[in-house]
Scaffold this active site. Structure first.
Site, PDB file in Angstrom:
ATOM      1  N   CYS A   1       6.832  -9.826   1.715  1.00 21.64           N
ATOM      2  CA  CYS A   1       5.837  -9.005   1.003  1.00 21.64           C
ATOM      3  C   CYS A   1       5.912  -9.210  -0.504  1.00 21.64           C
ATOM      4  CB  CYS A   1       6.017  -7.536   1.369  1.00 21.64           C
ATOM      5  SG  CYS A   1       7.685  -6.939   1.077  1.00 21.64           S
TER       6      CYS A   1
ATOM      7  N   ARG B   1       0.926   5.399  -4.911  1.00 26.45           N
ATOM      8  CA  ARG B   1       2.228   4.783  -4.583  1.00 26.45           C
ATOM      9  C   ARG B   1       3.332   5.671  -5.123  1.00 26.45           C
ATOM     10  NH1 ARG B   1       4.798  -1.217  -5.455  1.00 26.45           N
ATOM     11  NH2 ARG B   1       3.441  -1.560  -3.683  1.00 26.45           N
TER      12      ARG B   1
ATOM     13  N   GLN C   1      -0.208  -3.254   2.984  1.00 31.58           N
ATOM     14  CA  GLN C   1       0.513  -4.526   3.125  1.00 31.58           C
ATOM     15  C   GLN C   1       0.266  -5.127   4.514  1.00 31.58           C
ATOM     16  OE1 GLN C   1       2.988  -5.995   0.749  1.00 31.58           O
ATOM     17  NE2 GLN C   1       2.659  -7.706   2.130  1.00 31.58           N
TER      18      GLN C   1
ATOM     19  N   ASP D   1      12.320  -8.912   3.656  1.00 32.68           N
ATOM     20  CA  ASP D   1      11.978  -8.091   2.488  1.00 32.68           C
ATOM     21  C   ASP D   1      13.276  -7.912   1.695  1.00 32.68           C
ATOM     22  OD1 ASP D   1      10.808  -6.311   0.704  1.00 32.68           O
ATOM     23  OD2 ASP D   1      10.715  -4.631   2.110  1.00 32.68           O
TER      24      ASP D   1
ATOM     25  N   ARG E   1      -3.460  -9.617  -0.079  1.00 36.60           N
ATOM     26  CA  ARG E   1      -3.427  -8.190  -0.444  1.00 36.60           C
ATOM     27  C   ARG E   1      -4.764  -7.770  -1.045  1.00 36.60           C
ATOM     28  NH1 ARG E   1       1.034  -5.545  -1.525  1.00 36.60           N
ATOM     29  NH2 ARG E   1      -0.316  -3.808  -1.032  1.00 36.60           N
TER      30      ARG E   1
ATOM     31  N   HIS F   1       4.060   1.137   4.485  1.00 31.89           N
ATOM     32  CA  HIS F   1       3.334   0.297   3.516  1.00 31.89           C
ATOM     33  C   HIS F   1       2.091  -0.257   4.223  1.00 31.89           C
ATOM     34  CE1 HIS F   1       2.500  -1.871   0.014  1.00 31.89           C
ATOM     35  NE2 HIS F   1       3.498  -2.730  -0.040  1.00 31.89           N
TER      36      HIS F   1
HETATM   37  N1  NVA Z   1      10.737  -2.407   0.719  1.00 32.60           N
HETATM   38  C1  NVA Z   1      10.250  -2.714  -0.605  1.00 32.60           C
HETATM   39  C2  NVA Z   1       8.839  -3.187  -0.556  1.00 32.60           C
HETATM   40  C3  NVA Z   1       8.269  -3.626  -1.875  1.00 32.60           C
HETATM   41  C4  NVA Z   1       6.870  -4.074  -1.772  1.00 32.60           C
HETATM   42  C5  NVA Z   1      10.407  -1.504  -1.504  1.00 32.60           C
HETATM   43  O1  NVA Z   1      10.085  -0.394  -1.066  1.00 32.60           O
HETATM   44  O2  NVA Z   1      10.854  -1.665  -2.641  1.00 32.60           O
HETATM   45  N1   CP Z   2       4.221  -6.303  -1.852  1.00 39.51           N
HETATM   46  C1   CP Z   2       3.997  -5.371  -2.792  1.00 39.51           C
HETATM   47  O1   CP Z   2       3.649  -4.214  -2.499  1.00 39.51           O
HETATM   48  O2   CP Z   2       4.159  -5.797  -4.060  1.00 39.51           O
HETATM   49  P1   CP Z   2       4.149  -4.890  -5.367  1.00 39.51           P
HETATM   50  O3   CP Z   2       5.338  -3.983  -5.290  1.00 39.51           O
HETATM   51  O4   CP Z   2       4.212  -5.861  -6.517  1.00 39.51           O
HETATM   52  O5   CP Z   2       2.871  -4.087  -5.376  1.00 39.51           O
END
Ligand code: NVA
Ligand code: CP
Length: 335
Positions: free
Chosen positions: A270, A106, A136, A229, A315, A133
């Site tokens: 999410c 990540r 997800q 989101d 998840r 993602h």
């Molecule tokens: N769009 C958000 C998703 C978090 C799971 C981010 O990238 O922070």
């Molecule tokens: N939805 C998601 O990816 O959550 P986290 O950022 O907590 O992993």
């Protein structure tokens, strides 16, 4: 379908049958877990979990999924390893690939996760980049399948920042799977033309209907799924003021639920979500902008349409399916 040894970097690398298989396998593995049936298909494997950005769900899901499958997960945080600071992505990939059987990453850069996959020699799973993602998505479309018995022909409406990783992934994945996806966002936050064209190409094959609009009334009518989101994704925390101004009309609230004209509509997110002031950011936003909820109201979040915690649980089941399929054998799920 050929999963073994393959990485999971972006949904566009997979066919409808392959994505549907992963959803079905997730449902099957969920059933095994609920019934207490042991499924240690990855006994003796070692999994590296690389996190440059923070995470609750993705990290927890990979960890529990690995342990359930009999594998050993090892968390390697941004400040724990040399990656990027003293060692290149290529060298890191070669070293980790010689010790681990699979690597989750990540971070911001899609190029980094792709370079890891190119040089590691083992499957690499994208746990979120600024572009996509994908893990997800298997959980999200599983949650839709559980709610409606199918994903094809379902109307999924995403309201909010239409340029972020989750919106981009929802659009492409839905287009491949045959789910009708509408992105409802102000024009300046619409997905780029190239992405819309790519989604449209998939939609022409699957029969999905794709719509990108700034018109809330038109966009949410007859939605089966209302998805949102955060307005500000990780790494762009300086954008709160402009996003609040742009996105307040796109907040998922009770009035929007009513505009769907569908009593059965479900709400997905999410997570994490800003639906109250029980967070540091939430409190700061309230002090600066007088806003106690952002992308979704507390009423909707806690109300009868909300499925976001089932989605969060999924998840784990879906990440388990992705790891089992790419590191193990091809199972025929009996959902
Ligand atoms: N769009 C958000 C998703 C978090 C799971 C981010 O990238 O922070
Ligand atoms: N939805 C998601 O990816 O959550 P986290 O950022 O907590 O992993």
């Amino acid at each position: 379908m050929e999963f073994q040894g393959k990485s999971f970097l972006a949904e566009k690398d997979f066919t409808q049958a392959e994505l549907q298989y992963l959803i079905d396998l997730s449902q099957h593995l969920k059933k095994l877990k609920k019934q207490g049936i042991v499924h240690r298909y990855l006994e003796g494997k070692n999994i590296a979990l690389l996190f440059e950005k923070t995470s609750t769900r993705t990290r927890a899901a990979f960890t529990v999924a690995a342990v359930d499958l009999g594998a050993h997960p090892e968390f390697l945080g941004a400040n724990d390893i040399q990656l990027g600071k003293k060692e290149s992505v290529e060298d890191t990939a070669k070293v980790l690939g010689s010790m681990f059987d699979g690597i989750e990453f990540r971070g911001s850069s899609q190029q980094v996760v792709e370079a890891l996959a190119e040089h590691a020699g083992v499957p690499v799973w994208n746990g979120l980049t600024d572009e996509w993602h994908p893990t997800q998505m298997i959980a999200d479309y599983l949650t839709i399948q559980e709610s409606f018995g199918k994903v094809k022909g379902i109307n999924l409406v995403y309201c909010g920042d239409g340029r972020n990783n989750v919106a981009r992934s929802l659009l492409v994945t839905g287009a491949i799977l045959g789910t009708n996806v509408r992105i409802v966002a102000p024009k300046s936050l619409h997905p780029d033309e190239a992405l819309i064209a790519l989604a449209q190409e998939y939609a022409n094959q699957s029969g999905a209907k794709i719509l990108v609009t700034d018109n809330v009334d038109e966009g949410v009518l007859h939605a089966d799924v209302l998805y949102t989101d955060v307005w500000v994704s990780m790494g762009e925390e300086d954008k709160f003021a402009e996003r609040i101004e742009l996105l307040l009309p796109y907040q998922v609230n009770q009035a929007m639920i009513e505009k769907t004209q569908n009593e059965q509509v479900i709400f997905l997110h999410c997570l994490p979500a800003f639906h109250d002031v029980e967070t540091n950011y939430g409190q700061e936003i309230q002090e600066k902008f007088g806003l106690s909820e952002m992308e979704v109201t507390d009423e909707v979040f806690r109300g009868k349409h909300g499925r976001q915690f089932e989605q969060a649980e999924n998840r784990m089941h879906s990440i388990k399916a992705i790891m089992a399929a790419t590191l193990g054998h091809l199972f025929i799920p009996n959902v």
